[in-house]
Design a protein around this motif. Sequence first.
Motif, mmCIF file in Angstrom:
data_model
loop_
_atom_site.group_PDB
_atom_site.id
_atom_site.type_symbol
_atom_site.label_atom_id
_atom_site.label_comp_id
_atom_site.label_asym_id
_atom_site.label_seq_id
_atom_site.Cartn_x
_atom_site.Cartn_y
_atom_site.Cartn_z
ATOM 1 N N GLY A 177 -14.831 -108.920 -15.100
ATOM 2 C CA GLY A 177 -14.653 -108.652 -16.528
ATOM 3 C C GLY A 177 -14.892 -109.872 -17.391
ATOM 4 N N LEU A 178 -14.924 -111.060 -16.782
ATOM 5 C CA LEU A 178 -15.206 -112.277 -17.544
ATOM 6 C C LEU A 178 -16.652 -112.311 -18.033
ATOM 7 N N VAL A 179 -17.534 -111.576 -17.363
ATOM 8 C CA VAL A 179 -18.928 -111.473 -17.822
ATOM 9 C C VAL A 179 -18.929 -110.508 -19.005
ATOM 10 N N PRO A 180 -19.304 -110.967 -20.196
ATOM 11 C CA PRO A 180 -19.219 -110.118 -21.382
ATOM 12 C C PRO A 180 -19.972 -108.794 -21.227
ATOM 13 N N VAL A 181 -19.394 -107.742 -21.672
ATOM 14 C CA VAL A 181 -19.891 -106.367 -21.732
ATOM 15 C C VAL A 181 -20.283 -105.814 -20.356
ATOM 16 N N VAL A 182 -21.225 -106.439 -19.675
ATOM 17 C CA VAL A 182 -21.702 -105.924 -18.385
ATOM 18 C C VAL A 182 -20.563 -105.881 -17.356
ATOM 19 N N GLY A 183 -19.748 -106.914 -17.308
ATOM 20 C CA GLY A 183 -18.626 -106.960 -16.374
ATOM 21 C C GLY A 183 -17.601 -105.882 -16.671
ATOM 22 N N ASP A 184 -17.345 -105.640 -17.949
ATOM 23 C CA ASP A 184 -16.366 -104.610 -18.327
ATOM 24 C C ASP A 184 -16.885 -103.213 -18.004
ATOM 25 N N ILE A 185 -18.166 -102.998 -18.225
ATOM 26 C CA ILE A 185 -18.756 -101.694 -17.899
ATOM 27 C C ILE A 185 -18.751 -101.494 -16.386
ATOM 28 N N ALA A 186 -19.070 -102.525 -15.632
ATOM 29 C CA ALA A 186 -19.045 -102.432 -14.171
ATOM 30 C C ALA A 186 -17.631 -102.128 -13.677
ATOM 31 N N VAL A 237 -8.373 -95.659 -17.581
ATOM 32 C CA VAL A 237 -9.621 -96.397 -17.344
ATOM 33 C C VAL A 237 -10.317 -96.710 -18.668
ATOM 34 N N ALA A 238 -10.390 -95.723 -19.552
ATOM 35 C CA ALA A 238 -11.057 -95.927 -20.845
ATOM 36 C C ALA A 238 -10.318 -96.965 -21.691
ATOM 37 N N PHE A 239 -9.006 -96.885 -21.716
ATOM 38 C CA PHE A 239 -8.199 -97.839 -22.480
ATOM 39 C C PHE A 239 -8.392 -99.251 -21.933
ATOM 40 N N ASP A 240 -8.322 -99.382 -20.620
ATOM 41 C CA ASP A 240 -8.509 -100.678 -19.970
ATOM 42 C C ASP A 240 -9.896 -101.234 -20.275
ATOM 43 N N GLY A 241 -10.906 -100.375 -20.211
ATOM 44 C CA GLY A 241 -12.274 -100.813 -20.488
ATOM 45 C C GLY A 241 -12.499 -101.178 -21.942
ATOM 46 N N ALA A 242 -11.943 -100.389 -22.842
ATOM 47 C CA ALA A 242 -12.137 -100.646 -24.279
ATOM 48 C C ALA A 242 -11.463 -101.949 -24.700
ATOM 49 N N ILE A 243 -10.237 -102.150 -24.252
ATOM 50 C CA ILE A 243 -9.536 -103.397 -24.606
ATOM 51 C C ILE A 243 -10.202 -104.581 -23.897
#
Length: 150
Positions: free
Chosen positions: A58-67, A96-102
């Motif tokens: 998740g430290l990788v911006p956007v791509v890490g969070d989507i992964a 999952v959506a809440f965790d990903g969005a935040i």
Amino acid sequence: MDSSQTFSRTWRANAPSRSADPSREASLARLEALAHLLDSAFLIPGLNRRIGIEAIIGLVPVVGDIAGMVISSYIVAEARRLGAPRRLIARMALNVAFDGAIGLVPLAGDLFDAAFKANRRNVRLLRRWMERDGGVRPNEIDGTAVRLDG
């Protein structure tokens, strides 16, 4: 004997077994191991906090969070395959959506992601449902522990 009593006996005789199913227990054990790996596999020295692979990618911006969201969605898909009710699936998907969005928020989102542990929450929800439904044996034994050595 009236027809309702006959129906009741027939239904109970043909009802699905509520005993523990080894394949369901194995599936749940795999999901618990995956959730541990994703959310709390590594101990941060000095802070006594656990993080998982999802927080690291998740430290990788956007791509890490989507992964991370895609990987977390696997647990929700498996819960659906195991027959979890729609309401439980919806709650897990919201986690999952809440965790990903935040998690998309730089730095603060990563800290939140490390603390929220959506995968562990989802597997805990699934286990509770499966224990109540009769699909798996309870994780904890009710009773009192007695020390035997002394």
